[in-house]
Design a protein around this motif. Structure first.
Motif, PDB file in Angstrom:
ATOM      1  N   VAL A 158       0.859  -1.177   0.000  1.00 54.65           N
ATOM      2  CA  VAL A 158       0.000   0.000   0.000  1.00 54.65           C
ATOM      3  C   VAL A 158       0.893   1.224   0.000  1.00 54.65           C
ATOM      4  CG1 VAL A 158      -1.707   1.303   1.296  1.00 54.65           C
ATOM      5  CG2 VAL A 158      -1.821  -1.188   1.258  1.00 54.65           C
ATOM      6  N   ASN A 159       0.677   2.109  -0.949  1.00 59.01           N
ATOM      7  CA  ASN A 159       1.425   3.353  -0.992  1.00 59.01           C
ATOM      8  C   ASN A 159       0.705   4.340  -0.088  1.00 59.01           C
ATOM      9  OD1 ASN A 159       2.757   5.697  -1.536  1.00 59.01           O
ATOM     10  ND2 ASN A 159       2.529   5.571  -3.752  1.00 59.01           N
ATOM     11  N   ASP A 160       1.296   4.622   1.082  1.00 58.54           N
ATOM     12  CA  ASP A 160       0.626   5.474   2.064  1.00 58.54           C
ATOM     13  C   ASP A 160       1.015   6.941   1.957  1.00 58.54           C
ATOM     14  OD1 ASP A 160       3.181   5.451   3.056  1.00 58.54           O
ATOM     15  OD2 ASP A 160       2.685   4.333   4.859  1.00 58.54           O
ATOM     16  N   GLY A 161       1.917   7.277   1.053  1.00 64.00           N
ATOM     17  CA  GLY A 161       2.281   8.668   0.856  1.00 64.00           C
ATOM     18  C   GLY A 161       3.393   9.173   1.755  1.00 64.00           C
ATOM     19  N   LYS A 171      10.237   3.520   2.080  1.00 66.38           N
ATOM     20  CA  LYS A 171       9.753   2.413   1.275  1.00 66.38           C
ATOM     21  C   LYS A 171       8.567   1.720   1.949  1.00 66.38           C
ATOM     22  CE  LYS A 171      11.419  -1.640  -1.091  1.00 66.38           C
ATOM     23  NZ  LYS A 171      12.532  -2.506  -1.374  1.00 66.38           N
ATOM     24  N   SER A 172       7.595   1.335   1.146  1.00 65.78           N
ATOM     25  CA  SER A 172       6.464   0.567   1.655  1.00 65.78           C
ATOM     26  C   SER A 172       6.932  -0.838   2.008  1.00 65.78           C
ATOM     27  CB  SER A 172       5.362   0.465   0.599  1.00 65.78           C
ATOM     28  OG  SER A 172       4.866   1.728   0.278  1.00 65.78           O
ATOM     29  N   ARG A 173       6.321  -1.385   3.027  1.00 66.92           N
ATOM     30  CA  ARG A 173       6.653  -2.763   3.408  1.00 66.92           C
ATOM     31  C   ARG A 173       5.680  -3.709   2.734  1.00 66.92           C
ATOM     32  NH1 ARG A 173       6.589  -2.225   9.727  1.00 66.92           N
ATOM     33  NH2 ARG A 173       4.480  -1.888   9.059  1.00 66.92           N
TER      34      ARG A 173
END
Length: 57
Positions: A7-10, A14-16
């Protein structure tokens, strides 16, 4: 099947990756490839909804 998703949280960084396990028997019951893709999408959505949390501040 083990599916990796993110999920790209902004936020910076780096996203996990997250993982969802889907029973192969469930996939075998699907009649078409579109049904398989829909099942995978639904399972990932359900997994996401179970993992997300919030906090009132």
């Amino acid at each position: 099947m083990k599916v990796r998703w993110e999920v790209n949280d902004g936020y910076i960084g780096k996203s996990r990756p997250q993982y969802t396990i889907i029973d192969d028997d469930d996939l075998d019951e699907c009649e078409t490839e579109e049904d398989r893709e829909k099942l995978i999408e639904d399972m990932i959505q359900e997994d996401f909804e179970q993992r997300i949390t919030w906090e009132r501040i």
